[in-house]
Enzyme design. Sequence first.
Site, PDB file in Angstrom:
ATOM      1  N   HIS A   1      -2.223 -12.334  -2.308  1.00 42.36           N
ATOM      2  CA  HIS A   1      -3.327 -12.987  -1.614  1.00 42.36           C
ATOM      3  C   HIS A   1      -3.030 -14.440  -1.277  1.00 42.36           C
ATOM      4  O   HIS A   1      -3.905 -15.155  -0.805  1.00 42.36           O
ATOM      5  CB  HIS A   1      -4.603 -12.864  -2.443  1.00 42.36           C
ATOM      6  CG  HIS A   1      -5.114 -11.455  -2.512  1.00 42.36           C
ATOM      7  ND1 HIS A   1      -6.249 -11.095  -3.205  1.00 42.36           N
ATOM      8  CD2 HIS A   1      -4.635 -10.305  -1.958  1.00 42.36           C
ATOM      9  CE1 HIS A   1      -6.441  -9.792  -3.082  1.00 42.36           C
ATOM     10  NE2 HIS A   1      -5.467  -9.297  -2.335  1.00 42.36           N
TER      11      HIS A   1
ATOM     12  N   HIS B   1       0.813  -1.209   0.000  1.00 42.88           N
ATOM     13  CA  HIS B   1       0.000   0.000   0.000  1.00 42.88           C
ATOM     14  C   HIS B   1       0.850   1.264   0.000  1.00 42.88           C
ATOM     15  O   HIS B   1       0.384   2.323  -0.424  1.00 42.88           O
ATOM     16  CB  HIS B   1      -0.957  -0.011   1.192  1.00 42.88           C
ATOM     17  CG  HIS B   1      -2.131  -0.913   0.991  1.00 42.88           C
ATOM     18  ND1 HIS B   1      -3.385  -0.644   1.497  1.00 42.88           N
ATOM     19  CD2 HIS B   1      -2.253  -2.089   0.323  1.00 42.88           C
ATOM     20  CE1 HIS B   1      -4.222  -1.607   1.155  1.00 42.88           C
ATOM     21  NE2 HIS B   1      -3.551  -2.504   0.443  1.00 42.88           N
TER      22      HIS B   1
END
EC number: 1.11.1.21
Length: 740
Positions: free
Chosen positions: A278, A114
């Site tokens: 993920h 992020h």
Amino acid sequence: MPEDRPIEDSPPIGEAQTDAPAGGCPAGFGRIKPPVAGGSNXDWWPNQLNMKILQKNPDVINPLDEDFDYRSAVQNLDVDALRADIVEVMHTSQDWWPADFGHYGPLFIRMAWHAAGTYRVSDGRGGAGAGMQRFAPLNSWPDNASLDKARRLLWPVKKKYGKNLSWADLIVYAGNVALEDMGFRTAGFAFGREDRWEPEEDVYWGPEQEWLDRTKRYTGERDLENPLAAVQMGLIYVNPEGPNGNPDPQASAIDIRETFGRMAMNDVETAALIVGGHTFGKTHGNGDASLVGPEPEAAPLEEVGLGWRNPQGTGVGKDAITSGLEVTWTHTPTKWDNSFLEILYGNEWELTKSPAGANQWKPKDNGWANSVPLAHEDGKTHPSMLTSDLALRVDPIYEQITRRWLDHPEELAEEFAKAWFKLLHRDMGPVTRYLGPEVPKDTWLWQDNIPAGNDLSDDEVAKLKELIADSGLTVSQLVSTAWKAASTFRSSDLRGGANGGRIRLQPQLGWEANEPDELAQVVRKYEEIQKASGINVSFADLVVLGGNVGVEKAAKAAGFDVTVPFTPGRGDATQEETDVDSFAYLEPKADGFRNYLGKGSDLPAEFKLIDRANLLGLSAPEMTTLVGGLRVLDVNHGGTKHGVLTDKPGALTTDFFVNLLDMSTAWKPSPADDGTYIGTDRATGSPKWTGTRVDLVFASNSQLRALAEVYAEDDSKEKFVKDFVAAWTKVMDADRFDVA
């Protein structure tokens, strides 16, 4: 504050009085906030130029010693010891924020992702390069919920290594170490990111004034405003529930391709990042998300910089709420393997809701039941997927890519390693800026690599200058060509600039702003000089040297003998070393320094000038000097005379400022209604000059007028030449990271 107004009667800091009387404040409210609470002249005049973005990260706010050099200091770092300390943190769960599955690695991966994932290729802004995740607004974006805890977990490490390790490096290196500690082999890592000490207020994150609003950044069917990349205010990429929360995987794939593309990722890189990222960890949504407290910037003082306090249960661990989604993708959430794809393709999926009410997916027919561990207690559950995960399966291109990886996990590992490295390093500039023992030997096209250049002796430089001066190229051609090459530089991601000589290659050779026909003639002339000289000089060096010759000629015509500083050593890239699609983002749609404004500009020309000056790393005085000088050097796009306020074009005089501020001239908009203005003699009405918004702003804007007045003064002629040469050299050398 007036003495007759009790302090308790004042609205809270950060709030405006809403009962404004008729005829009151023109900004639409009755009480301006004090400066310490963010009040400014912009409250009165919200459309005024923001000159403060030309004062980025000033020395006065830097607490480090004046002679401190981070890029030297970080090379003293014991990287092995640093790695060991990060690993210890990852395996030591803290009661105040317990580690999912006993390992903070997935949290650190999300933190690094992020931080770097705010990068957008259109203007090069965002990214991890300055540690901006520590500051507003990024530290309080909804998509960054709980990353305040990740950084707080790493504080003991930052504290230990002090100034030899920046937060900017630590945030992303922790993610890299996390991947490796969980069994993945990364492509390497480069240190060298310097911390800044205030938020970057030159980044446009979107028009919305509410978190997760998405109503203002799209037009038409779903056309996302440039330069934005994320689909909603406060998200890094896409809405994981689907566009606008609609759980449609195919529509999600469209958003994913657009968003990741704007962050410089192709389809393979995009799929690799989603699958790879993920493979680890989980999301958090085990409760009512509406009860979570305010973000860090709005939290009360006693939260000491943390946000999103959760009053439900323990508020942490199994009760944690971040996104509102409650998803664990695999049965091995702290181990690198191919289980994400095995589970994605090994089940059919049905829509369900998280405990917080968010849209997510679970296997049909109770598939893979009791296979996925719980993060903070005994027991197991089923895997889950996000709408954005299923997009990889329903989109034909993503499906082709990911199905192959299902059978060839080694290819996934290779592509994820490359994409992850690109994600973390996209805004660091060329490989010559990479530092540390883990820098990979491999290079990639996206790094804009440039072969090493050659040094030149003083005699060789003198001979080349003589050849250029006698070539028939005009001052305007010499100066404008050098400017076109060098002014592509972006301080945001350290791309562009004169080094590499790409002004002679596509796509730059064909850009409208570069006047392709004239540029091609100048390129041919430089190639002739290069060949005839018998000197091993790069085309890139020749262009900059030619610009210097033009400036020296212009200064002499104004009565001053100057030598413009020149540092040889630029190299020439080849067309094969140039990613045409990637370099297309550097094309100037406006260049106020040459009075160029392309079609369809989204802002008035003077705002585009400030933005371009910001990307060039210029101060307001430097910008002012360059505009005034380039006007009298007659380098306007298309040869227009707008703003060429002199009867001696080609001479480096202060005439632009003198004549712009001359009150014997009256200005009015041109009847052509084309954004230009006509200056007429107040006494006779005869036309004298024409100008653009960029020209007139130096007389209209109070700050710019103050600067223009300095150079219009009678005793500033020599100062102007000196200041112009200094600012010119700064732009010419902006991409010379090999020069102190």
